[in-house]
Write a protein that holds these residues in place. Structure first.
Motif, PDB file in Angstrom:
ATOM      1  N   LYS A 265      -0.317   0.295   6.350  1.00 35.97           N
ATOM      2  CA  LYS A 265       0.701   0.782   7.288  1.00 35.97           C
ATOM      3  C   LYS A 265       0.149   0.830   8.712  1.00 35.97           C
ATOM      4  CE  LYS A 265       3.961   4.446   8.329  1.00 35.97           C
ATOM      5  NZ  LYS A 265       4.449   5.809   8.066  1.00 35.97           N
ATOM      6  N   ILE A 266      -1.081   1.302   8.867  1.00 35.68           N
ATOM      7  CA  ILE A 266      -1.717   1.334  10.184  1.00 35.68           C
ATOM      8  C   ILE A 266      -1.835  -0.083  10.747  1.00 35.68           C
ATOM      9  CG2 ILE A 266      -3.869   1.867  11.398  1.00 35.68           C
ATOM     10  CD1 ILE A 266      -4.255   4.132   9.248  1.00 35.68           C
ATOM     11  N   SER A 267      -2.205  -1.032   9.884  1.00 36.58           N
ATOM     12  CA  SER A 267      -2.351  -2.425  10.308  1.00 36.58           C
ATOM     13  C   SER A 267      -1.015  -3.022  10.726  1.00 36.58           C
ATOM     14  CB  SER A 267      -2.966  -3.256   9.178  1.00 36.58           C
ATOM     15  OG  SER A 267      -4.233  -2.754   8.815  1.00 36.58           O
ATOM     16  N   MET A 268       0.063  -2.637  10.030  1.00 34.66           N
ATOM     17  CA  MET A 268       1.404  -3.075  10.426  1.00 34.66           C
ATOM     18  C   MET A 268       1.698  -2.625  11.857  1.00 34.66           C
ATOM     19  SD  MET A 268       3.497  -4.590   8.005  1.00 34.66           S
ATOM     20  CE  MET A 268       5.127  -3.879   8.188  1.00 34.66           C
ATOM     21  N   GLY A 269       1.241  -1.421  12.201  1.00 32.28           N
ATOM     22  CA  GLY A 269       1.446  -0.917  13.560  1.00 32.28           C
ATOM     23  C   GLY A 269       0.756  -1.781  14.605  1.00 32.28           C
ATOM     24  N   LEU A 270      -0.452  -2.254  14.291  1.00 33.58           N
ATOM     25  CA  LEU A 270      -1.172  -3.123  15.226  1.00 33.58           C
ATOM     26  C   LEU A 270      -0.460  -4.465  15.375  1.00 33.58           C
ATOM     27  CD1 LEU A 270      -3.452  -3.818  17.106  1.00 33.58           C
ATOM     28  CD2 LEU A 270      -4.941  -4.237  15.133  1.00 33.58           C
ATOM     29  N   LEU A 271       0.036  -5.015  14.273  1.00 36.44           N
ATOM     30  CA  LEU A 271       0.763  -6.281  14.343  1.00 36.44           C
ATOM     31  C   LEU A 271       2.062  -6.123  15.137  1.00 36.44           C
ATOM     32  CD1 LEU A 271       0.239  -7.536  10.672  1.00 36.44           C
ATOM     33  CD2 LEU A 271      -0.961  -8.297  12.727  1.00 36.44           C
ATOM     34  N   ASN A 408       4.457 -13.750   8.439  1.00 34.71           N
ATOM     35  CA  ASN A 408       3.910 -13.871   7.078  1.00 34.71           C
ATOM     36  C   ASN A 408       2.988 -12.698   6.747  1.00 34.71           C
ATOM     37  OD1 ASN A 408       5.276 -16.214   6.545  1.00 34.71           O
ATOM     38  ND2 ASN A 408       3.550 -17.579   6.949  1.00 34.71           N
ATOM     39  N   LEU A 409       2.153 -12.322   7.708  1.00 33.47           N
ATOM     40  CA  LEU A 409       1.235 -11.196   7.486  1.00 33.47           C
ATOM     41  C   LEU A 409       2.007  -9.888   7.312  1.00 33.47           C
ATOM     42  CD1 LEU A 409      -1.940 -11.511   9.774  1.00 33.47           C
ATOM     43  CD2 LEU A 409      -1.874 -10.865   7.357  1.00 33.47           C
ATOM     44  N   LYS A 410       2.982  -9.661   8.170  1.00 36.32           N
ATOM     45  CA  LYS A 410       3.772  -8.434   8.069  1.00 36.32           C
ATOM     46  C   LYS A 410       4.525  -8.378   6.738  1.00 36.32           C
ATOM     47  CE  LYS A 410       6.239  -7.102  11.542  1.00 36.32           C
ATOM     48  NZ  LYS A 410       7.190  -7.153  12.688  1.00 36.32           N
ATOM     49  N   ALA A 411       5.084  -9.521   6.309  1.00 38.51           N
ATOM     50  CA  ALA A 411       5.827  -9.564   5.042  1.00 38.51           C
ATOM     51  C   ALA A 411       4.901  -9.299   3.859  1.00 38.51           C
ATOM     52  CB  ALA A 411       6.509 -10.929   4.886  1.00 38.51           C
ATOM     53  N   LEU A 412       3.675  -9.838   3.902  1.00 39.06           N
ATOM     54  CA  LEU A 412       2.719  -9.647   2.812  1.00 39.06           C
ATOM     55  C   LEU A 412       2.331  -8.174   2.678  1.00 39.06           C
ATOM     56  CD1 LEU A 412       0.936 -11.133   0.693  1.00 39.06           C
ATOM     57  CD2 LEU A 412      -0.842 -11.255   2.464  1.00 39.06           C
ATOM     58  N   LEU A 413       2.077  -7.523   3.813  1.00 34.41           N
ATOM     59  CA  LEU A 413       1.691  -6.112   3.784  1.00 34.41           C
ATOM     60  C   LEU A 413       2.881  -5.227   3.387  1.00 34.41           C
ATOM     61  CD1 LEU A 413      -0.517  -5.921   7.018  1.00 34.41           C
ATOM     62  CD2 LEU A 413      -1.297  -6.002   4.652  1.00 34.41           C
ATOM     63  N   TRP A 414       4.052  -5.531   3.947  1.00 31.58           N
ATOM     64  CA  TRP A 414       5.230  -4.713   3.650  1.00 31.58           C
ATOM     65  C   TRP A 414       5.603  -4.773   2.173  1.00 31.58           C
ATOM     66  CZ3 TRP A 414       7.493  -0.711   5.400  1.00 31.58           C
ATOM     67  CH2 TRP A 414       8.803  -0.386   5.002  1.00 31.58           C
ATOM     68  N   LYS A 415       5.425  -5.939   1.563  1.00 29.05           N
ATOM     69  CA  LYS A 415       5.741  -6.101   0.140  1.00 29.05           C
ATOM     70  C   LYS A 415       4.897  -5.154  -0.709  1.00 29.05           C
ATOM     71  CE  LYS A 415       5.929  -9.655  -3.484  1.00 29.05           C
ATOM     72  NZ  LYS A 415       5.634 -11.071  -3.806  1.00 29.05           N
ATOM     73  N   GLN A 416       3.679  -4.870  -0.269  1.00 32.19           N
ATOM     74  CA  GLN A 416       2.779  -4.015  -1.042  1.00 32.19           C
ATOM     75  C   GLN A 416       3.077  -2.533  -0.865  1.00 32.19           C
ATOM     76  OE1 GLN A 416       0.294  -4.996  -3.235  1.00 32.19           O
ATOM     77  NE2 GLN A 416       1.256  -7.003  -2.984  1.00 32.19           N
ATOM     78  N   ILE A 417       3.634  -2.146   0.272  1.00 27.04           N
ATOM     79  CA  ILE A 417       3.780  -0.705   0.532  1.00 27.04           C
ATOM     80  C   ILE A 417       5.234  -0.252   0.644  1.00 27.04           C
ATOM     81  CG2 ILE A 417       1.543  -0.610   1.711  1.00 27.04           C
ATOM     82  CD1 ILE A 417       3.091  -0.447   4.365  1.00 27.04           C
TER      83      ILE A 417
END
Length: 424
Positions: A265-271, A408-417
């Motif tokens: 979630k923190i990484s999503m904020g940076l993206l 793609n990166l945001k979608a990959l992380l969001w799918k997990q959380i």
């Protein structure tokens, strides 16, 4: 028998005397070294931490009617705004934890330049950081609005939404909310706008990327406190930093991190920050000193940019690089992360950055995200991060590729959380 005992007693007595002298010497040495360390620490502290000087200077100008702001009365009259623990790493830029009623924050203040001198010379007086002489008496609100607009143009270039930003700044300037901007309030706001981190904070705080400004008096201002930082790792006191080996420090950095879904979630904020400063509301910005130490996060694991010196308006970057002479590409660097190429024939630096923000952000997140990542995700996550880190050229020249990798990166992380409580 008595004769035999005498040398033995003499030897024993001499041995005790030697041990006493030895321990006396070691005790004296320990006291000397300890006293020296305390003296050095105290000297460094008194040079770095000059909050009383900052407060006295600001309050003196407030009482003389030179400056005013939303925090002046609380700081200087009511004593309900106070400076707490010193966080300063530069004597000219004073940083403290602070309290203001029920609000918990960080207080920053610029003080005069520290001038060094040789032994035997008379010390020169400290130079004041801000003079507070603009705008001058008789300046109308419309004239002040024009001053602010021209200042923003010089910093950000010609942007379509600058007029709304000026209105936002004038609203902030009216510290007592009486519907009018006084000359002392305008002087405080003008001094604050000369600080790049304040200006950038105003630009980014609407999107929740930076701590909100809670109040100001002159060029002293208070922002929300970000409870956790840096992005990962443990913030050691500076005396310990020099003693901890780099290998051990890297291990400690990984120990003191949240659970992996929260790191995602923190990484999503940076993206999202990267996305918002690329062709944002007030133009494009470059990350020129991007490290994990530039960020923190809240109790809800929302990312906050805590060191705004890492961000530079693209227009300012171009102006800086345009006049820079060079012999090699190594001469064309601003900060630690922003580099252009050197035109050897012209011996001038180019204006286009060679590595976009997204590649730098992915480099910062690589170790952070890969450690502890779910096994089913790790291989794909690693592949996407390395693809992202390999991006070259300015983002403006590769909009499609930049957007595709980011999404793609945001979608990959969001799918997990997305199905966990950490997503809220």
């Amino acid at each position: 028998m008595a004769k035999g005992l005498f040398p033995r007693a003499f030897y024993f007595q001499a041995r005790i005397s030697f041990v006493r002298v030895k321990y006396l010497f070691l005790t004296w040495l320990a006291v000397f070294v300890g006293g020296w360390v305390v003296y050095v620490q105290y000297s460094n502290y008194t040079e770095l931490c000059r909050g009383h000087e900052c407060r006295n200077t600001i309050c003196d100008k407030y009482r003389k009617g030179i400056i005013d702001g939303s925090a002046c009365s609380s700081l200087c009259d009511k004593n309900t705004l106070y400076l707490g623990r010193c966080l300063s790493i530069s004597p000219n830029n004073q940083v403290y934890t602070g309290g203001w009623g029920d609000l918990d924050g960080v207080i920053r203040c610029q003080v005069g330049e520290v001038l060094h001198y040789e032994l035997g010379e008379e010390p020169e007086p400290r130079r004041e950081a801000a003079v507070f002489d603009k705008p001058t008496r008789g300046t109308s609100v419309e004239k002040f609005r024009e001053m602010v607009l021209n200042h923003l143009r010089s910093k950000l270039g010609e942007q379509a939404n600058l007029a709304s930003l000026v209105t936002q700044i004038l609203s902030l300037t009216d510290g007592n909310k009486d519907g009018r901007v006084s000359l002392p309030e305008a002087r405080s706001a003008w001094a604050l706008l000369q600080l790049d981190d304040v200006l950038l904070g105003l630009l980014l705080q609407d999107r929740g990327h930076t701590p909100r400004i809670l109040g100001f008096c002159g060029d002293l201002y208070m922002t929300e406190r970000v409870p956790y930082g840096p992005l990962y790792g443990l913030n050691l006191p500076w005396p310990l930093e020099t003693w901890v080996p780099s290998g051990a420090r890297r291990s400690m950095d990984q120990w003191f991190t949240p659970s992996w879904p929260r790191k995602a979630k923190i990484s999503m904020g940076l993206l999202e920050l990267v996305e918002d400063i690329f062709h944002g509301t007030y133009g494009s910005f470059l990350m020129c000193d991007l490290t994990a130490d530039s960020f923190g996060y809240t109790d809800r694991h929302d990312l906050r940019l805590t060191d705004l010196r890492a961000i530079v308006p693209e227009d300012t970057f171009r102006q800086t690089m345009r006049g820079l002479p060079c012999d090699t590409d190594a001469d064309c660097v601003l900060g630690t992360n922003c580099q252009t190429t050197c035109d050897v024939a012209q011996r001038r630096c180019g204006e286009e950055v060679t590595r976009p923000n997204l590649a730098k952000a992915c480099g910062t997140l690589r170790d952070y995200l890969l450690r502890g990542a779910p096994s089913a995700l790790k291989e794909e996550l690693e592949r996407q991060l390395y693809t992202c880190m390999a991006l070259k050229g300015s983002a403006g020249h590769m909009d499609m590729e930049h957007s595709l990798i980011l999404n793609n990166l945001k979608a990959l992380l969001w799918k997990q959380i997305s199905h966990t409580k950490d997503s809220r």
